[in-house]
Enzyme design. Sequence first.
Site, PDB file in Angstrom:
ATOM      1  N   HIS A   1       0.913  -1.118   0.009  1.00 51.18           N
ATOM      2  CA  HIS A   1       0.103  -0.014  -0.074  1.00 51.18           C
ATOM      3  C   HIS A   1       0.820   1.349   0.020  1.00 51.18           C
ATOM      4  CE1 HIS A   1      -2.676   3.091   1.329  1.00 51.18           C
ATOM      5  NE2 HIS A   1      -2.182   3.414   2.372  1.00 51.18           N
TER       6      HIS A   1
ATOM      7  N   ASP B   1       6.746  22.889 -25.585  1.00 51.98           N
ATOM      8  CA  ASP B   1       6.584  21.362 -24.739  1.00 51.98           C
ATOM      9  C   ASP B   1       7.710  21.071 -23.757  1.00 51.98           C
ATOM     10  OD1 ASP B   1       6.615  18.436 -24.715  1.00 51.98           O
ATOM     11  OD2 ASP B   1       5.570  18.504 -26.533  1.00 51.98           O
TER      12      ASP B   1
ATOM     13  N   TRP C   1       7.592  -0.396   3.962  1.00 50.65           N
ATOM     14  CA  TRP C   1       7.933   0.206   2.737  1.00 50.65           C
ATOM     15  C   TRP C   1       9.253   0.893   3.046  1.00 50.65           C
ATOM     16  CZ3 TRP C   1       8.889   5.816   1.562  1.00 50.65           C
ATOM     17  CH2 TRP C   1       9.073   6.376   2.824  1.00 50.65           C
TER      18      TRP C   1
ATOM     19  N   SER D   1      12.873   6.429 -13.496  1.00 51.89           N
ATOM     20  CA  SER D   1      11.704   7.437 -14.166  1.00 51.89           C
ATOM     21  C   SER D   1      11.556   8.748 -13.437  1.00 51.89           C
ATOM     22  CB  SER D   1      10.296   6.464 -13.758  1.00 51.89           C
ATOM     23  OG  SER D   1       9.317   7.533 -13.999  1.00 51.89           O
ATOM     24  N   SER D   2      11.676   8.703 -11.888  1.00 56.75           N
ATOM     25  CA  SER D   2      11.661   9.834 -11.269  1.00 56.75           C
ATOM     26  C   SER D   2      12.672  10.982 -11.708  1.00 56.75           C
ATOM     27  CB  SER D   2      11.480   9.788  -9.893  1.00 56.75           C
ATOM     28  OG  SER D   2      10.585   9.082  -9.385  1.00 56.75           O
TER      29      SER D   2
ATOM     30  N   HIS E   1      13.377  11.581   4.351  1.00 54.46           N
ATOM     31  CA  HIS E   1      12.851  12.922   4.485  1.00 54.46           C
ATOM     32  C   HIS E   1      12.670  13.858   3.351  1.00 54.46           C
ATOM     33  CE1 HIS E   1      10.953  15.578   7.118  1.00 54.46           C
ATOM     34  NE2 HIS E   1      11.611  16.478   6.671  1.00 54.46           N
TER      35      HIS E   1
ATOM     36  N   GLU F   1      12.203  13.161   0.489  1.00 58.71           N
ATOM     37  CA  GLU F   1      11.059  12.455  -0.378  1.00 58.71           C
ATOM     38  C   GLU F   1       9.804  12.992   0.235  1.00 58.71           C
ATOM     39  OE1 GLU F   1      10.674  10.591  -2.862  1.00 58.71           O
ATOM     40  OE2 GLU F   1       8.530   9.845  -2.460  1.00 58.71           O
TER      41      GLU F   1
ATOM     42  N   TYR G   1       8.996  15.842   1.473  1.00 55.50           N
ATOM     43  CA  TYR G   1       8.983  17.331   0.855  1.00 55.50           C
ATOM     44  C   TYR G   1       8.691  17.029  -0.842  1.00 55.50           C
ATOM     45  CZ  TYR G   1       8.870  18.967   5.446  1.00 55.50           C
ATOM     46  OH  TYR G   1       8.676  19.129   6.824  1.00 55.50           O
TER      47      TYR G   1
ATOM     48  N   SER H   1      -0.984  27.522  -3.763  1.00 58.84           N
ATOM     49  CA  SER H   1      -0.792  28.793  -4.011  1.00 58.84           C
ATOM     50  C   SER H   1      -1.243  29.336  -5.309  1.00 58.84           C
ATOM     51  CB  SER H   1       0.889  28.992  -3.966  1.00 58.84           C
ATOM     52  OG  SER H   1       1.548  28.443  -2.892  1.00 58.84           O
TER      53      SER H   1
ATOM     54  N   HIS I   1      15.160  12.237  12.579  1.00 61.78           N
ATOM     55  CA  HIS I   1      14.222  12.423  13.700  1.00 61.78           C
ATOM     56  C   HIS I   1      13.456  11.004  13.513  1.00 61.78           C
ATOM     57  CE1 HIS I   1      12.026  14.949  10.247  1.00 61.78           C
ATOM     58  NE2 HIS I   1      11.630  13.816  10.114  1.00 61.78           N
ATOM     59  N   HIS I   2      13.620  10.230  12.319  1.00 66.55           N
ATOM     60  CA  HIS I   2      12.842   8.972  12.149  1.00 66.55           C
ATOM     61  C   HIS I   2      13.596   7.913  13.012  1.00 66.55           C
ATOM     62  CE1 HIS I   2      10.245  10.428   8.874  1.00 66.55           C
ATOM     63  NE2 HIS I   2      11.177  11.294   8.711  1.00 66.55           N
TER      64      HIS I   2
ATOM     65  N   THR J   1       7.476  26.895   6.829  1.00 62.70           N
ATOM     66  CA  THR J   1       6.057  25.940   6.628  1.00 62.70           C
ATOM     67  C   THR J   1       5.002  27.130   7.467  1.00 62.70           C
ATOM     68  OG1 THR J   1       7.127  23.980   6.996  1.00 62.70           O
ATOM     69  CG2 THR J   1       4.788  23.937   6.806  1.00 62.70           C
TER      70      THR J   1
ATOM     71  N   LYS K   1       4.421  29.840   4.930  1.00 62.40           N
ATOM     72  CA  LYS K   1       3.389  29.497   3.890  1.00 62.40           C
ATOM     73  C   LYS K   1       2.227  29.570   4.333  1.00 62.40           C
ATOM     74  CE  LYS K   1       5.998  27.569   0.542  1.00 62.40           C
ATOM     75  NZ  LYS K   1       5.817  27.625  -0.701  1.00 62.40           N
TER      76      LYS K   1
ATOM     77  N   ARG L   1       1.875   0.489  15.405  1.00 63.78           N
ATOM     78  CA  ARG L   1       1.461   0.179  13.692  1.00 63.78           C
ATOM     79  C   ARG L   1       2.234  -0.646  13.357  1.00 63.78           C
ATOM     80  NH1 ARG L   1       6.354   4.150  10.756  1.00 63.78           N
ATOM     81  NH2 ARG L   1       5.093   3.400   9.159  1.00 63.78           N
TER      82      ARG L   1
HETATM   83  C1  HEM Z   1       6.180  20.380  10.279  1.00 58.16           C
HETATM   84  C2  HEM Z   1       6.553  19.631   9.526  1.00 58.16           C
HETATM   85  C3  HEM Z   1       6.910  18.138   9.812  1.00 58.16           C
HETATM   86  C4  HEM Z   1       7.557  17.685  10.998  1.00 58.16           C
HETATM   87  C5  HEM Z   1       8.056  18.506  12.254  1.00 58.16           C
HETATM   88  C6  HEM Z   1       7.407  16.206  10.408  1.00 58.16           C
HETATM   89  C7  HEM Z   1       8.261  15.366  11.931  1.00 58.16           C
HETATM   90  C8  HEM Z   1       8.162  13.941  11.654  1.00 58.16           C
HETATM   91  C9  HEM Z   1       8.842  13.188  12.573  1.00 58.16           C
HETATM   92  C10 HEM Z   1       9.565  13.447  13.712  1.00 58.16           C
HETATM   93  C11 HEM Z   1       8.588  11.686  12.115  1.00 58.16           C
HETATM   94  C12 HEM Z   1       8.933  10.572  12.878  1.00 58.16           C
HETATM   95  C13 HEM Z   1       7.990   9.821  13.722  1.00 58.16           C
HETATM   96  C14 HEM Z   1       8.411   8.422  14.205  1.00 58.16           C
HETATM   97  O1  HEM Z   1       8.629   7.610  13.149  1.00 58.16           O
HETATM   98  O2  HEM Z   1       8.313   8.290  15.439  1.00 58.16           O
HETATM   99  C15 HEM Z   1       7.608  11.766  10.927  1.00 58.16           C
HETATM  100  C16 HEM Z   1       7.231  10.590  10.305  1.00 58.16           C
HETATM  101  C17 HEM Z   1       6.678  10.620   8.900  1.00 58.16           C
HETATM  102  N1  HEM Z   1       6.475  12.014   8.485  1.00 58.16           N
HETATM  103 FE1  HEM Z   1       6.691  13.934   8.894  1.00 58.16          FE
HETATM  104  N2  HEM Z   1       6.993  15.707   9.671  1.00 58.16           N
HETATM  105  C18 HEM Z   1       6.400  16.796   9.207  1.00 58.16           C
HETATM  106  C19 HEM Z   1       5.968  16.959   7.876  1.00 58.16           C
HETATM  107  C20 HEM Z   1       5.791  15.847   6.996  1.00 58.16           C
HETATM  108  C21 HEM Z   1       5.138  15.929   5.720  1.00 58.16           C
HETATM  109  C22 HEM Z   1       4.725  17.389   4.869  1.00 58.16           C
HETATM  110  C23 HEM Z   1       5.133  14.577   5.232  1.00 58.16           C
HETATM  111  C24 HEM Z   1       4.726  14.235   3.780  1.00 58.16           C
HETATM  112  C25 HEM Z   1       3.994  14.809   2.988  1.00 58.16           C
HETATM  113  C26 HEM Z   1       5.542  13.860   6.192  1.00 58.16           C
HETATM  114  C27 HEM Z   1       5.386  12.504   6.216  1.00 58.16           C
HETATM  115  C28 HEM Z   1       5.728  11.678   7.103  1.00 58.16           C
HETATM  116  C29 HEM Z   1       5.912  10.131   6.852  1.00 58.16           C
HETATM  117  C30 HEM Z   1       5.658   9.409   5.656  1.00 58.16           C
HETATM  118  C31 HEM Z   1       6.478   9.722   8.141  1.00 58.16           C
HETATM  119  C32 HEM Z   1       6.522   8.180   8.523  1.00 58.16           C
HETATM  120  C33 HEM Z   1       7.553   7.510   7.706  1.00 58.16           C
HETATM  121  C34 HEM Z   1       7.350   6.098   8.330  1.00 58.16           C
HETATM  122  O3  HEM Z   1       7.929   5.707   9.442  1.00 58.16           O
HETATM  123  O4  HEM Z   1       7.070   5.147   7.516  1.00 58.16           O
HETATM  124  N3  HEM Z   1       5.893  14.506   7.424  1.00 58.16           N
HETATM  125  N4  HEM Z   1       7.461  13.083  10.688  1.00 58.16           N
HETATM  126 CU   LIG Z   2      11.055  12.889   8.300  1.00 55.74          CU
END
Ligand code: HEM
Ligand SMILES: [Cu+2]
Lengths: 180, 536
Positions: free
Chosen positions: B82, B111, B147, B174-175, B258, B260, B262, B273, B307-308, B333, B336, B455
Amino acid sequence: MSESQKNPHRGLIFGLLAIVGGSFGFGYALVPLYEVFCEITGFGGRTNPEAVVVQEAPDLTREIRIEFMTTVNSYAPFEFVADRDSMTVNPGKMYFATFTATNMTDDGKIAQAVPSVAPMSAAEHFVKIECFCFNNQEFAGNEEKAMPLQFIVDPDLPEYVDTITLQYTFFDTERVASNN
Amino acid sequence: MTTTTVDSHTADDAHEDHGPPKGIRRWLFSTNHKDIGTMYLIFSLTMFFIGGAMAMYIRAELAIPGLQFRHPEFFNSMTTMHALIMVFGAVMPAFVGLANWMIPLQIGAPDMALPRMNNWSFWILPVAFGILLSTLFMPGGAPAGGWTMYPPLILQTGDAFPFLIFAVHLMGLSSIMGAINVVVTIINMRAPDMTLLKMPMFTWTWLITAYLLIAVMPVLAGAVTMLLTDQFFGTSFFLAAGGGDPVMFQHIFWFFGHPEVYIMILPAFGVVSEIIPTFSRKKLFGHDSMVYAASSIAFLSFIVWAHHMFTVGMPLTGQLFFMFATMLIAVPTGVKVFNWVATMWRGAMTFETPMLFSLAFVFLFTIGGFSGLMLAIAPADVQYHDTYFVVAHFHYVLVPGSVFAIMAGAYYWLPKWTGYYYNETLGKIHFWMSTIFVNVTFFPQHFLGLAGMPRRIPDYSVQFADFNFISSIGAFGFGLSQLIFVLVLLTAKKGVEADDRVWEGAHGLEWTVPSPAPWHTFTTPPKNRIAAEAFE
Ligand code: HEM
Ligand SMILES: [Cu+2]
């Protein structure tokens, strides 16, 4: 191709491709960088990978508890234990400990123990003089083997550390045969 | 297209005087940015439904405690597939599709700069996802290690493993090709009087996104290549027995991962916008500060990856650094979000479907930003990590964030693509159903996470039952609501004819070409039209 010679975008494309190549290389460059970083700092519980000599006077006023932990990797058909669960030591003095491993199969095996020290701040102060983890260990089928560890706790160990956990994971090296 | 290439065409070949070739050849060999854009968008929608079907399985399994359906390993495959399909198959190609369609129209280019590479970068995708989906039928099942593909778990994948790696390589290829195309188009093919700072926000955010893609997709390619060689060629990058370290994979992966996230949100910022000024009938507040904010977000995204990994073990200084760097991202952010609200301030607002989706985006994305800030607090993250709180966080930023922005963009530009207004009533129903159900689905997951539900598990303790049930109801509702969007597309040409401008308050070069946009546009660069298209 006559067209590509005229292509007005060539310079930019090559510039971008250079970034692509650079990034791919950077991913690989992270590997040695990470190694060096961990080895220098002891981050990640890394300990010295080779024998070293320490010459400092023992600090008999301080007692540190050393705890031993053993884990067998899920692929490895071994039994692996520390002969003692823990011991109390003075920094600066040399100690011995023994670990015993048994090959649970009828075939010969080559094993490798990988150490890790917690807390992280103790890692660089836990000095192994001699360790079975410095080399691969060969086992005949069903062989049981006692393996020595000789270590010193460096007297520079931070004040707040009173317990050090030494943890070994035992691996079957068949999966990484081409290394070492 | 320039006249120098005309003589290489055969008589029946298409060039600017003719329409598109007929039948399948038009699509298979297409080098036309609009056709390729359309194919990207249709592909993305298809993946959205395939990935969505998997989500339905996940929520059905989790609706009540206990195991309902197949074995747990299959559940793990579903969460893994997924995520891979939604990230690489639905969200990213949707933005590339929008880029293909709109960037040349926004900057007055005939083009994309590299039309043949454009064809390749699209057609690689169906191959990549064909391979990925085929793993569902392989011995050992589809990949089930998440994933994020952490070793050593992912190395236990069955026959699917090399196919997974190959599919990821193809997606990355591709990307990268798509991104190179976007950069070259924007840098080299703008209308003569369009300076960089006069570029529309959607084009701007895509330029930044493209650079991010070029910088980090190769890192992912490297990481999965190391997995592959660890498994089959005797290296030990991540195998502790051979001197490697599995934690290093996490560092490399998140160095890609990370930025990614963004990559998936910056073009969404660009879309809203565009839309908010149109329906507020006001100039975008602080255009240049938007550009600087997006650039700083892109830069900061490179230095926050750990931070992950707060719970993996890191020295205190490392934790502090990554914590504060992550929180710093909230500043641009916030700029914005402030600018979007300031754009609406005292505007003559109307609430057509694209505007509704954009408003929901601003509000709900911000909720995701807040939960992100909570997760960024290293000591708190020890509690939140790998719980449903994280699931709630990233679904808030990705579904009512990225996906809503894609929907908003699709509604906004649809009349330009088809020449007709879509059915506004259906659009509004789609919006309200989506917005209500997305919150019913994901809001309770915050509570589940705070209460400690992990999870990626197929079964859970009974104290989590109620919120899971609510979440599943929401998910089914959200899934069904998306079928309304299909209805909107099927009836897209049945409405009122659209004029060139389409929306009363719309500004920009894309609204100066006819609706539907003809197969070839801006064959001669527009002159002195940029100033006339500016607000005021
Ligand atoms: C203010 C902005 C953001 C902050 C401070 C933030 C912070 C974090 C942090 C600290 C985690 C890790 C949590 C953990 O695993 O314990 C996380 C996970 C994640 N964030 Fe954000 N994030 C932000 C914005 C975004 C945005 C804009 C996206 C995507 C469009 C995003 C997508 C994700 C995803 C996909 C994960 C989980 C990845 C995984 O473990 O599978 N985040 N974020
Ligand atoms: Cu991140």
